[in-house]
Scaffold this motif. Sequence first.
Motif, PDB file in Angstrom:
ATOM      1  N   ASP A 236       0.861  -1.179   0.000  1.00  0.00           N
ATOM      2  CA  ASP A 236       0.000   0.000   0.000  1.00  0.00           C
ATOM      3  C   ASP A 236       0.892   1.221   0.000  1.00  0.00           C
ATOM      4  O   ASP A 236       1.976   1.211   0.575  1.00  0.00           O
ATOM      5  CB  ASP A 236      -0.891   0.040   1.244  1.00  0.00           C
ATOM      6  CG  ASP A 236      -1.919  -1.077   1.238  1.00  0.00           C
ATOM      7  OD1 ASP A 236      -2.641  -1.202   0.234  1.00  0.00           O
ATOM      8  OD2 ASP A 236      -1.991  -1.821   2.227  1.00  0.00           O
TER       9      ASP A 236
ATOM     10  N   TYR B  53       0.727   5.650   0.263  1.00  0.00           N
ATOM     11  CA  TYR B  53      -0.019   6.901   0.407  1.00  0.00           C
ATOM     12  C   TYR B  53       0.506   7.900  -0.612  1.00  0.00           C
ATOM     13  O   TYR B  53       1.708   8.063  -0.764  1.00  0.00           O
ATOM     14  CB  TYR B  53       0.147   7.480   1.815  1.00  0.00           C
ATOM     15  CG  TYR B  53      -0.416   8.869   1.919  1.00  0.00           C
ATOM     16  CD1 TYR B  53      -1.782   9.065   1.992  1.00  0.00           C
ATOM     17  CD2 TYR B  53       0.412   9.972   1.896  1.00  0.00           C
ATOM     18  CE1 TYR B  53      -2.310  10.336   2.056  1.00  0.00           C
ATOM     19  CE2 TYR B  53      -0.099  11.252   1.967  1.00  0.00           C
ATOM     20  CZ  TYR B  53      -1.467  11.429   2.049  1.00  0.00           C
ATOM     21  OH  TYR B  53      -1.981  12.686   2.110  1.00  0.00           O
ATOM     22  N   THR B  54      -0.397   8.532  -1.337  1.00  0.00           N
ATOM     23  CA  THR B  54       0.006   9.574  -2.274  1.00  0.00           C
ATOM     24  C   THR B  54      -0.770  10.842  -1.961  1.00  0.00           C
ATOM     25  O   THR B  54      -1.978  10.813  -1.754  1.00  0.00           O
ATOM     26  CB  THR B  54      -0.258   9.168  -3.737  1.00  0.00           C
ATOM     27  OG1 THR B  54      -1.634   8.836  -3.883  1.00  0.00           O
ATOM     28  CG2 THR B  54       0.592   7.978  -4.126  1.00  0.00           C
TER      29      THR B  54
ATOM     30  N   CYS C 262      -6.372   9.540  -5.312  1.00  0.00           N
ATOM     31  CA  CYS C 262      -6.529   8.410  -6.212  1.00  0.00           C
ATOM     32  C   CYS C 262      -7.160   8.854  -7.538  1.00  0.00           C
ATOM     33  O   CYS C 262      -7.706   9.946  -7.667  1.00  0.00           O
ATOM     34  CB  CYS C 262      -7.366   7.323  -5.562  1.00  0.00           C
ATOM     35  SG  CYS C 262      -9.016   7.854  -5.102  1.00  0.00           S
TER      36      CYS C 262
ATOM     37  N   ASP D 198      -9.804   7.904  -8.943  1.00  0.00           N
ATOM     38  CA  ASP D 198     -11.246   8.090  -8.812  1.00  0.00           C
ATOM     39  C   ASP D 198     -11.600   9.564  -8.605  1.00  0.00           C
ATOM     40  O   ASP D 198     -12.519  10.087  -9.237  1.00  0.00           O
ATOM     41  CB  ASP D 198     -11.754   7.248  -7.639  1.00  0.00           C
ATOM     42  CG  ASP D 198     -13.248   7.261  -7.502  1.00  0.00           C
ATOM     43  OD1 ASP D 198     -13.931   7.242  -8.541  1.00  0.00           O
ATOM     44  OD2 ASP D 198     -13.745   7.292  -6.365  1.00  0.00           O
TER      45      ASP D 198
ATOM     46  N   SER E  75     -10.703   2.357 -10.136  1.00  0.00           N
ATOM     47  CA  SER E  75     -10.097   3.691 -10.132  1.00  0.00           C
ATOM     48  C   SER E  75      -9.821   4.201  -8.711  1.00  0.00           C
ATOM     49  O   SER E  75      -8.886   4.955  -8.494  1.00  0.00           O
ATOM     50  CB  SER E  75     -10.966   4.676 -10.899  1.00  0.00           C
ATOM     51  OG  SER E  75     -12.244   4.776 -10.316  1.00  0.00           O
ATOM     52  N   ARG E  76     -10.602   3.791  -7.754  1.00  0.00           N
ATOM     53  CA  ARG E  76     -10.390   4.214  -6.365  1.00  0.00           C
ATOM     54  C   ARG E  76      -9.073   3.658  -5.810  1.00  0.00           C
ATOM     55  O   ARG E  76      -8.487   4.217  -4.909  1.00  0.00           O
ATOM     56  CB  ARG E  76     -11.549   3.770  -5.487  1.00  0.00           C
ATOM     57  CG  ARG E  76     -11.471   4.311  -4.079  1.00  0.00           C
ATOM     58  CD  ARG E  76     -12.614   3.874  -3.201  1.00  0.00           C
ATOM     59  NE  ARG E  76     -13.864   3.764  -3.935  1.00  0.00           N
ATOM     60  CZ  ARG E  76     -14.811   2.862  -3.659  1.00  0.00           C
ATOM     61  NH1 ARG E  76     -14.661   2.025  -2.679  1.00  0.00           N
ATOM     62  NH2 ARG E  76     -15.917   2.809  -4.357  1.00  0.00           N
ATOM     63  N   ASN E  77      -8.614   2.532  -6.363  1.00  0.00           N
ATOM     64  CA  ASN E  77      -7.399   1.898  -5.860  1.00  0.00           C
ATOM     65  C   ASN E  77      -6.155   2.223  -6.675  1.00  0.00           C
ATOM     66  O   ASN E  77      -5.081   1.727  -6.385  1.00  0.00           O
ATOM     67  CB  ASN E  77      -7.586   0.380  -5.825  1.00  0.00           C
ATOM     68  CG  ASN E  77      -8.654  -0.030  -4.841  1.00  0.00           C
ATOM     69  OD1 ASN E  77      -9.000   0.716  -3.944  1.00  0.00           O
ATOM     70  ND2 ASN E  77      -9.201  -1.203  -5.015  1.00  0.00           N
TER      71      ASN E  77
ATOM     72  N   LEU F 227      -3.426   4.837  -7.557  1.00  0.00           N
ATOM     73  CA  LEU F 227      -2.886   6.054  -6.947  1.00  0.00           C
ATOM     74  C   LEU F 227      -2.016   6.792  -7.923  1.00  0.00           C
ATOM     75  O   LEU F 227      -1.451   6.245  -8.817  1.00  0.00           O
ATOM     76  CB  LEU F 227      -2.080   5.701  -5.703  1.00  0.00           C
ATOM     77  CG  LEU F 227      -2.840   4.872  -4.676  1.00  0.00           C
ATOM     78  CD1 LEU F 227      -1.896   4.464  -3.546  1.00  0.00           C
ATOM     79  CD2 LEU F 227      -4.010   5.656  -4.112  1.00  0.00           C
TER      80      LEU F 227
END
Length: 65
Positions: A8, A10-11, A15, A17, A61-63, A65
């Motif tokens: 995982d 963090y950006t 994301c 999305d 799209s939510r996943n 980053l």
Amino acid sequence: MGERITVDEYTSNGCLDNWLKNSSLTWMKRLEICIGVASGLDFIHGGALRQECVIHTALKSRNIL
């Protein structure tokens, strides 16, 4: 060695999305984004000759980053 890991990251830009909700994106820019996502997936999988197995549990799209 048969081990599996979860990665995982963090950006700060959020994301994909959230970016796709922007109504000012042209269809050409959306196409460029789709090509970029496909290129990233191809890189992760490394082509047909790669030995490691990559498992996507929820590609959406939510996943991305």
